[in-house]
Design a protein around this motif. Structure first.
Motif, PDB file in Angstrom:
ATOM      1  N   SER A   1      -7.389   3.380  -6.874  1.00 47.62           N
ATOM      2  CA  SER A   1      -8.312   5.291  -7.006  1.00 47.62           C
ATOM      3  C   SER A   1      -8.187   5.791  -6.158  1.00 47.62           C
ATOM      4  CB  SER A   1      -9.842   3.848  -6.606  1.00 47.62           C
ATOM      5  OG  SER A   1      -9.561   3.446  -5.131  1.00 47.62           O
TER       6      SER A   1
ATOM      7  N   ASP B   1     -10.070  -6.156  -0.384  1.00 46.93           N
ATOM      8  CA  ASP B   1      -8.971  -5.767   1.169  1.00 46.93           C
ATOM      9  C   ASP B   1      -8.123  -4.422   1.317  1.00 46.93           C
ATOM     10  OD1 ASP B   1      -9.098  -9.066   1.419  1.00 46.93           O
ATOM     11  OD2 ASP B   1      -7.991  -9.288   0.031  1.00 46.93           O
TER      12      ASP B   1
ATOM     13  N   GLY C   1      -1.486 -10.781   3.227  1.00 44.52           N
ATOM     14  CA  GLY C   1      -2.856 -10.176   2.215  1.00 44.52           C
ATOM     15  C   GLY C   1      -3.758 -11.168   1.849  1.00 44.52           C
ATOM     16  N   TYR C   2      -3.768 -11.987   2.921  1.00 45.73           N
ATOM     17  CA  TYR C   2      -4.663 -13.166   1.538  1.00 45.73           C
ATOM     18  C   TYR C   2      -6.231 -12.836   1.813  1.00 45.73           C
ATOM     19  CZ  TYR C   2      -1.452 -16.436   4.277  1.00 45.73           C
ATOM     20  OH  TYR C   2      -0.643 -16.685   4.839  1.00 45.73           O
ATOM     21  N   ARG C   3      -6.685 -13.535   0.344  1.00 43.63           N
ATOM     22  CA  ARG C   3      -7.889 -12.552   0.103  1.00 43.63           C
ATOM     23  C   ARG C   3      -9.099 -13.040   0.719  1.00 43.63           C
ATOM     24  NH1 ARG C   3      -9.404 -10.404  -3.909  1.00 43.63           N
ATOM     25  NH2 ARG C   3      -7.540 -10.220  -4.995  1.00 43.63           N
ATOM     26  N   GLY C   4      -9.617 -11.908   1.353  1.00 47.04           N
ATOM     27  CA  GLY C   4     -10.474 -11.960   1.989  1.00 47.04           C
ATOM     28  C   GLY C   4     -10.468 -12.109   3.307  1.00 47.04           C
ATOM     29  N   ARG C   5      -9.383 -12.327   3.488  1.00 41.82           N
ATOM     30  CA  ARG C   5      -8.960 -12.237   5.454  1.00 41.82           C
ATOM     31  C   ARG C   5      -7.677 -11.872   5.232  1.00 41.82           C
ATOM     32  NH1 ARG C   5     -10.951 -15.704   8.901  1.00 41.82           N
ATOM     33  NH2 ARG C   5      -9.181 -16.211   9.739  1.00 41.82           N
ATOM     34  N   ASN C   6      -7.797  -9.732   5.713  1.00 38.69           N
ATOM     35  CA  ASN C   6      -7.106  -9.410   5.606  1.00 38.69           C
ATOM     36  C   ASN C   6      -6.419  -9.112   6.880  1.00 38.69           C
ATOM     37  OD1 ASN C   6      -5.675  -7.060   4.843  1.00 38.69           O
ATOM     38  ND2 ASN C   6      -7.251  -5.244   4.790  1.00 38.69           N
ATOM     39  N   THR C   7      -4.506  -9.375   7.152  1.00 37.30           N
ATOM     40  CA  THR C   7      -3.793  -9.245   8.326  1.00 37.30           C
ATOM     41  C   THR C   7      -3.319  -8.022   7.996  1.00 37.30           C
ATOM     42  OG1 THR C   7      -1.733  -9.859   6.906  1.00 37.30           O
ATOM     43  CG2 THR C   7      -3.303 -11.811   7.990  1.00 37.30           C
ATOM     44  N   GLU C   8      -2.233  -7.546   9.502  1.00 38.15           N
ATOM     45  CA  GLU C   8      -2.125  -6.659   9.610  1.00 38.15           C
ATOM     46  C   GLU C   8      -0.652  -5.971   9.311  1.00 38.15           C
ATOM     47  OE1 GLU C   8       0.499  -9.284  13.598  1.00 38.15           O
ATOM     48  OE2 GLU C   8       1.453  -6.583  12.662  1.00 38.15           O
ATOM     49  N   ALA C   9      -1.069  -4.699   9.222  1.00 40.19           N
ATOM     50  CA  ALA C   9      -0.091  -4.333   7.323  1.00 40.19           C
ATOM     51  C   ALA C   9       1.183  -3.630   8.461  1.00 40.19           C
ATOM     52  CB  ALA C   9      -0.523  -3.039   6.778  1.00 40.19           C
TER      53      ALA C   9
ATOM     54  N   TYR D   1       0.930  -1.261   0.158  1.00 45.17           N
ATOM     55  CA  TYR D   1       0.279  -0.084  -0.202  1.00 45.17           C
ATOM     56  C   TYR D   1       0.908   1.486   0.132  1.00 45.17           C
ATOM     57  CZ  TYR D   1      -3.021  -3.760   2.530  1.00 45.17           C
ATOM     58  OH  TYR D   1      -3.463  -4.913   2.840  1.00 45.17           O
TER      59      TYR D   1
ATOM     60  N   GLN E   1      -9.163  -2.597  11.707  1.00 47.18           N
ATOM     61  CA  GLN E   1      -7.639  -2.909  12.672  1.00 47.18           C
ATOM     62  C   GLN E   1      -7.884  -1.031  13.402  1.00 47.18           C
ATOM     63  OE1 GLN E   1      -4.132  -4.456  10.831  1.00 47.18           O
ATOM     64  NE2 GLN E   1      -5.843  -4.907   8.807  1.00 47.18           N
TER      65      GLN E   1
ATOM     66  N   ASP F   1      -4.996  -1.325  -7.744  1.00 47.14           N
ATOM     67  CA  ASP F   1      -5.959  -0.406  -7.227  1.00 47.14           C
ATOM     68  C   ASP F   1      -5.607   1.052  -6.747  1.00 47.14           C
ATOM     69  OD1 ASP F   1      -8.216   0.748  -6.097  1.00 47.14           O
ATOM     70  OD2 ASP F   1      -9.113  -0.202  -4.665  1.00 47.14           O
TER      71      ASP F   1
ATOM     72  N   TYR G   1      -2.337   0.702  -4.213  1.00 46.14           N
ATOM     73  CA  TYR G   1      -2.554  -0.504  -3.304  1.00 46.14           C
ATOM     74  C   TYR G   1      -3.073  -1.563  -4.656  1.00 46.14           C
ATOM     75  CZ  TYR G   1      -4.720  -5.416  -1.336  1.00 46.14           C
ATOM     76  OH  TYR G   1      -5.262  -6.619  -0.960  1.00 46.14           O
TER      77      TYR G   1
ATOM     78  N   TYR H   1      -4.122   1.122  15.100  1.00 44.01           N
ATOM     79  CA  TYR H   1      -2.774   1.118  14.414  1.00 44.01           C
ATOM     80  C   TYR H   1      -2.445   2.885  15.177  1.00 44.01           C
ATOM     81  CZ  TYR H   1      -2.244  -1.551  10.708  1.00 44.01           C
ATOM     82  OH  TYR H   1      -2.033  -3.084   9.607  1.00 44.01           O
TER      83      TYR H   1
ATOM     84  N   GLN I   1      -2.127  -6.372  -4.821  1.00 44.92           N
ATOM     85  CA  GLN I   1      -2.130  -7.331  -4.435  1.00 44.92           C
ATOM     86  C   GLN I   1      -1.610  -8.989  -5.669  1.00 44.92           C
ATOM     87  OE1 GLN I   1      -2.133  -9.658  -2.651  1.00 44.92           O
ATOM     88  NE2 GLN I   1      -4.016  -9.310  -1.480  1.00 44.92           N
TER      89      GLN I   1
ATOM     90  N   PHE J   1      -5.862   6.893   1.140  1.00 47.71           N
ATOM     91  CA  PHE J   1      -4.947   6.230   0.506  1.00 47.71           C
ATOM     92  C   PHE J   1      -5.167   6.432  -0.595  1.00 47.71           C
ATOM     93  CE2 PHE J   1      -5.199   1.779  -1.574  1.00 47.71           C
ATOM     94  CZ  PHE J   1      -6.272   1.705  -3.006  1.00 47.71           C
TER      95      PHE J   1
END
Lengths: 116, 110
Positions: free
Chosen positions: A58, B96, A97-105, A33, B33, A56, A48, B35, A50, A45
């Motif tokens: 936008s 995502d 960045g698992y699709r559908g299960r976002n994780t910490e950035a 990102y 989340q 993305d 992005y 931060y 992936q 933003f």
């Protein structure tokens, strides 16, 4: 590397010049990102990436802004013909960045861009 | 436009007091989340709560999520001067992409 690395940490440029900002994400992170943060404001933003999906874009504020990610790793954000309103801190982050299960950035320390 | 908005924008408390920050968002989400950001540079992840969860704890942090009201709260108990920072919520939808809120600036006085 151990974390997300951004370079340069500070950049002063003259109005009208082009600048390139670099981001080295954490190895193995498929999501990347870019955000922009003006003084005392929230994170805006920009773009992005992936995996191999089309990015993305936008959030890019104008066609002077572009970004690419080579080989699914390093990313470069380019701002052409910089304007004073482009002055801000540009933050890069990466995640698994698992699709559908976002994780910490995980964030880099940012590049502070000043256009004079 | 920002997906999330935090309130208050700024909060000042004494050490030992609890700090509560709220986040509201506009559309359905997968995850939310929180931060923390010191000195206007990189953000550090605190906690993630999924849309099917209602409450989560991590040390002195407690996060709640109310999907019917599209809101979340972050509670920091027994605050310390070192908790002084800006706190942001971030949400993601099916794409995502992480979208951040406007942030709460917390000042904890010793």
């Amino acid at each position: 590397g151990a974390g997300v690395s951004q370079s340069p940490s500070n950049k002063v440029t003259e109005k009208g010049k082009d600048v390139e900002l670099r981001c080295d994400p954490i190895s193995g992170h498929t999501a990347l990102y870019w955000y922009r943060q003006s003084l005392g404001q929230g994170l805006e933003f920009l773009i992005y990436f992936q995996g191999n999906s089309a990015p993305d874009k936008s959030g890019l504020p104008s066609d002077r802004f572009s970004a690419e990610r080579t080989g699914g790793s390093v990313s470069t954000l380019t701002i052409q013909r910089t304007q004073q309103e482009d002055s801000a801190v540009y933050l890069c982050a990466s995640s698994l960045g698992y699709r559908g299960r976002n994780t910490e950035a995980f964030f880099g320390q940012g590049t502070r861009l000043t256009v004079v | 436009s920002q997906q999330g908005e935090e309130d208050p924008q700024a909060l000042s408390i004494q050490e030992g007091e609890n700090a509560t920050m709220n986040c509201s968002y506009k559309t359905s989400i997968n995850n939310l989340q929180w931060y923390r950001q010191n000195s206007g540079r990189g953000l550090v992840h605190l906690i993630l709560i999924r849309s099917n969860e209602r409450e989560k704890h991590s040390g002195r942090l407690r996060v709640t999520l109310d999907t019917s009201k599209k809101s979340s709260s972050l509670l920091i108990t027994a605050s310390r001067a070192a908790d002084t920072a800006s706190y942001f919520c971030a949400t993601d939808k099916n794409t995502d992409k992480l979208i951040f809120g406007t942030g709460t600036r917390l000042q904890v006085f010793p």
